[in-house]
Design a protein around this motif. Structure first.
Motif, PDB file in Angstrom:
ATOM      1  N   LEU A 112       0.840  -1.208   0.000  1.00  0.00           N
ATOM      2  CA  LEU A 112       0.000   0.000   0.000  1.00  0.00           C
ATOM      3  C   LEU A 112       0.876   1.260   0.000  1.00  0.00           C
TER       4      LEU A 112
ATOM      5  N   GLU B 196       3.821   1.603  -1.211  1.00  0.00           N
ATOM      6  CA  GLU B 196       4.407   1.731  -2.553  1.00  0.00           C
ATOM      7  C   GLU B 196       3.387   2.361  -3.508  1.00  0.00           C
ATOM      8  N   ASP B 197       2.143   1.880  -3.420  1.00  0.00           N
ATOM      9  CA  ASP B 197       1.030   2.379  -4.249  1.00  0.00           C
ATOM     10  C   ASP B 197       0.817   3.885  -4.013  1.00  0.00           C
TER      11      ASP B 197
ATOM     12  N   SER C 205       4.002   6.037  -5.180  1.00  0.00           N
ATOM     13  CA  SER C 205       4.174   6.224  -6.628  1.00  0.00           C
ATOM     14  C   SER C 205       3.124   7.201  -7.154  1.00  0.00           C
TER      15      SER C 205
ATOM     16  N   SER D  76      -5.422   7.325  -8.536  1.00  0.00           N
ATOM     17  CA  SER D  76      -4.515   6.312  -9.096  1.00  0.00           C
ATOM     18  C   SER D  76      -3.968   5.357  -8.023  1.00  0.00           C
ATOM     19  N   MET D  77      -4.416   5.515  -6.784  1.00  0.00           N
ATOM     20  CA  MET D  77      -4.009   4.568  -5.722  1.00  0.00           C
ATOM     21  C   MET D  77      -4.936   3.353  -5.778  1.00  0.00           C
ATOM     22  N   TRP D  78      -4.749   2.518  -6.760  1.00  0.00           N
ATOM     23  CA  TRP D  78      -5.671   1.393  -6.996  1.00  0.00           C
ATOM     24  C   TRP D  78      -5.659   0.379  -5.853  1.00  0.00           C
ATOM     25  N   LYS D  79      -4.453   0.166  -5.292  1.00  0.00           N
ATOM     26  CA  LYS D  79      -4.370  -0.862  -4.233  1.00  0.00           C
ATOM     27  C   LYS D  79      -5.106  -0.389  -2.982  1.00  0.00           C
TER      28      LYS D  79
ATOM     29  N   PHE E 202      -6.261  -7.156  -2.510  1.00  0.00           N
ATOM     30  CA  PHE E 202      -6.119  -6.563  -3.841  1.00  0.00           C
ATOM     31  C   PHE E 202      -7.021  -7.248  -4.867  1.00  0.00           C
TER      32      PHE E 202
ATOM     33  N   SER F 279      -8.231  -4.407  -7.279  1.00  0.00           N
ATOM     34  CA  SER F 279      -7.192  -3.784  -8.122  1.00  0.00           C
ATOM     35  C   SER F 279      -6.684  -4.798  -9.135  1.00  0.00           C
TER      36      SER F 279
ATOM     37  N   SER G 278      -3.695   7.199   3.740  1.00  0.00           N
ATOM     38  CA  SER G 278      -2.385   7.204   3.094  1.00  0.00           C
ATOM     39  C   SER G 278      -1.397   8.064   3.886  1.00  0.00           C
TER      40      SER G 278
END
Ligand code: HEM
Length: 489
Positions: free
Chosen positions: A309, A311-312, A315, A329-332, A396, A399, A445
């Motif tokens: 998470l 990392e998601d 990025s 865009s934080m799909w996870k 996930f 995602s 997040s």
């Protein structure tokens, strides 16, 4: 005497025969006295009873103290239910009758909340993101532990209710009032006042309900206190509506302004504005804080998901900072939230409607007017014909599906469908879900970038207490937080 008894029994039997409600199969008992036993059992076993009905029937009923609750099963029936027009099956009438909204929130024609949500929190949602990020950062600095050792936050559901109310109210009514303990107490505890009113009014015969409902003290008390906190800000908003206002450097363009403007157009009073702020909080705070708490429970009992998470999240924000695009865009993270609400099954009864005109379903079931009807979200979400390994938590799950060609939007958290009912579905699907998703994602997040989190005790997920169809999240769960030494950027 005997003749009177025979006639009375015959009338009761014939009434049962003629009333179409009695041709709907029952989970539990349907006989007059025994049905009270089933209503009692529902208090502790709602989920099992609804799941049993879902597995056996397309439409079924369960006794409540004073009425039948009819449930539909499966995506096709969910879709039929949500398609019923408002004059056949009404969400407003259902809420009025179950929550006595007329007494707790006043006349429906002064409801400006949905319009304000559509204006600011759907169409102009990108504009509120910097405000949400700002308040989330302050909440983490001011309310969360700053130690680099593990610290337990006691009664997490109540703690989160205040934290989330503060973030949401930064957008609703602005700072510094959104941080005042007194203000937050009013907006977070009004839900208890509405329940107190319900318990009293449920006990009264219909004829007495308006007399008592209109003199219950809680609504007047809440608006009096709200006026203390918001009176000046509202006066400033009202003044700035006048074109020639000299004191107004710039016109506020916030959530409160939309309510103030709406009230002016309707010739509503100060009371109209305050009630709408109370109502917006009533719909927004409990649902969003319960979702954030459920997610923290899930993360703490499954810390192995946290690295992926982070990392998601990183990025996404490294590419463009905190924007609507980066959060989307934080799909996870999106998948983790969606799976948490699917799997924890907090919502036993959804798509609640009161039938106003006899409704006939495609399987021939006739539901007469006056009956309250529901979909069964938790049972739908655990239906193994709809979800592979439905009883397993797969962080996930969604995602992974979104990675497939043509599937990138269908499995988003905010997407409703007859298979995913957390936000309802159709015309009355939750209009605040886009805002709620943004608030919760920005909060989780930021928290994950700054904190490690784990469960105390044996590390397992805390169990919710069910009272009827309502889930009460565990106040005793031991959730531990530790400030991270190095914060990724
Ligand atoms: C994760 C948080 C939330 C959840 C799970 C949630 C869930 C729901 C559900 C299940 C419904 C009923 C839909 C139906 O029966 O078809 C609903 C309606 C509604 N929600 Fe939410 N909600 C959330 C957050 C919010 C927020 C933040 C707001 C306000 C900003 C909001 C405002 C509303 C309103 C006004 C309605 C009534 C819609 C209508 O009557 O047409 N909700 N919500």
């Amino acid at each position: 005497m005997l003749v009177a008894l025979v006639v009375l029994s015959a009338v009761l039997i014939l009434r049962r025969r003629w009333d179409p409600i009695h041709s709907i199969p029952t989970i539990g008992y349907s006989a007059p006295v025994l049905s009270y036993y089933s209503a009692f059992k529902f208090l502790r076993n709602a989920r099992q009873m609804v799941e049993e009905g879902y597995a056996r029937h397309k439409v079924f009923k369960i006794a409540a103290w004073d009425r039948w609750m009819v449930y539909v099963s499966g995506p096709e029936m969910n879709d039929e239910l949500r398609r019923l027009p408002d004059d056949v099956a009404s969400i407003e009438e259902a809420i009025q009758e179950e929550m006595y909204s007329e007494y707790s929130f006043g006349a429906r024609e002064y409801d400006l909340t949905i319009l304000a949500i559509h204006g600011l929190l759907v169409r102009d949602l990108s504009g509120v993101i910097p405000t949400v990020v700002d308040e989330v950062v302050l909440v983490l600095e001011e309310l969360f532990p700053q130690e680099f050792d593990w610290v337990e936050l006691t009664n997490l559901p109540s703690f989160m209710s205040n934290a989330v109310a503060r973030i949401i109210n930064r957008v609703f009514i602005g700072a510094p009032v959104c941080r005042e303990t007194g203000y937050l107490t009013i907006v977070t505890t009004y839900v208890t006042d509405v329940i107190k009113a319900k318990v009293i009014l449920d006990l009264l015969p219909n004829i007495l309900k308006p007399l008592v409902g209109n003199v219950l003290p809680w609504r007047a008390r809440a608006t009096r206190h709200l006026k203390h906190y918001l009176g000046e800000t509202i006066a400033h908003h009202q003044a700035s509506l006048n074109e020639d206002c000299n004191d107004c450097k710039e016109k506020p363009n916030d959530f409160l302004m939309r309510i103030v403007k709406g009230a002016q157009d309707l010739e509503g009073s100060m009371e109209t504005i305050l009630i709408n702020i109370l109502m917006a909080n009533f719909t927004a705070v409990h649902t969003s804080s319960a979702t954030a708490t459920a997610t923290l429970f899930q993360l703490a009992s499954q810390p192995e998901s946290i690295a992926a998470l982070r990392e998601d999240i990183l990025s996404a924000i490294r590419a463009e900072g905190w924007t609507r695009g980066s959060v989307n865009s934080m799909w996870k993270l999106d998948s983790f939230l969606k799976e948490t609400l699917r799997w924890q099954g907090l919502s036993i009864a959804g798509l609640r409607r009161k039938v106003l005109k006899t409704a006939t379903f495609s399987d021939g079931t006739v539901v007469p007017d006056g009956v309250h009807i529901y979909a069964a979200p938790a049972a739908t979400h655990h239906d193994s014909t709809l979800y592979e390994d439905a009883d397993t938590f797969k962080p996930f799950r969604f995602s992974d599906k979104r990675e497939q060609v043509g599937q990138s939007t269908k499995h988003q958290f905010v997407n409703t469908s007859p298979e995913y009912l957390v936000f309802g579905h159709g015309k009355h699907a939750c209009p605040g879900r886009f805002f709620a998703a943004i608030v919760i994602k920005i909060f989780i997040s930021n928290l994950l970038l700054k904190y490690d989190v784990k469960m105390g005790g044996d590390g397992s997920l805390p169990e919710n207490v069910m009272i009827g169809a309502s889930a009460i999240m565990s106040p005793n769960a031991k959730v531990l937080f530790r400030r991270r030494q190095v914060v990724d950027a």
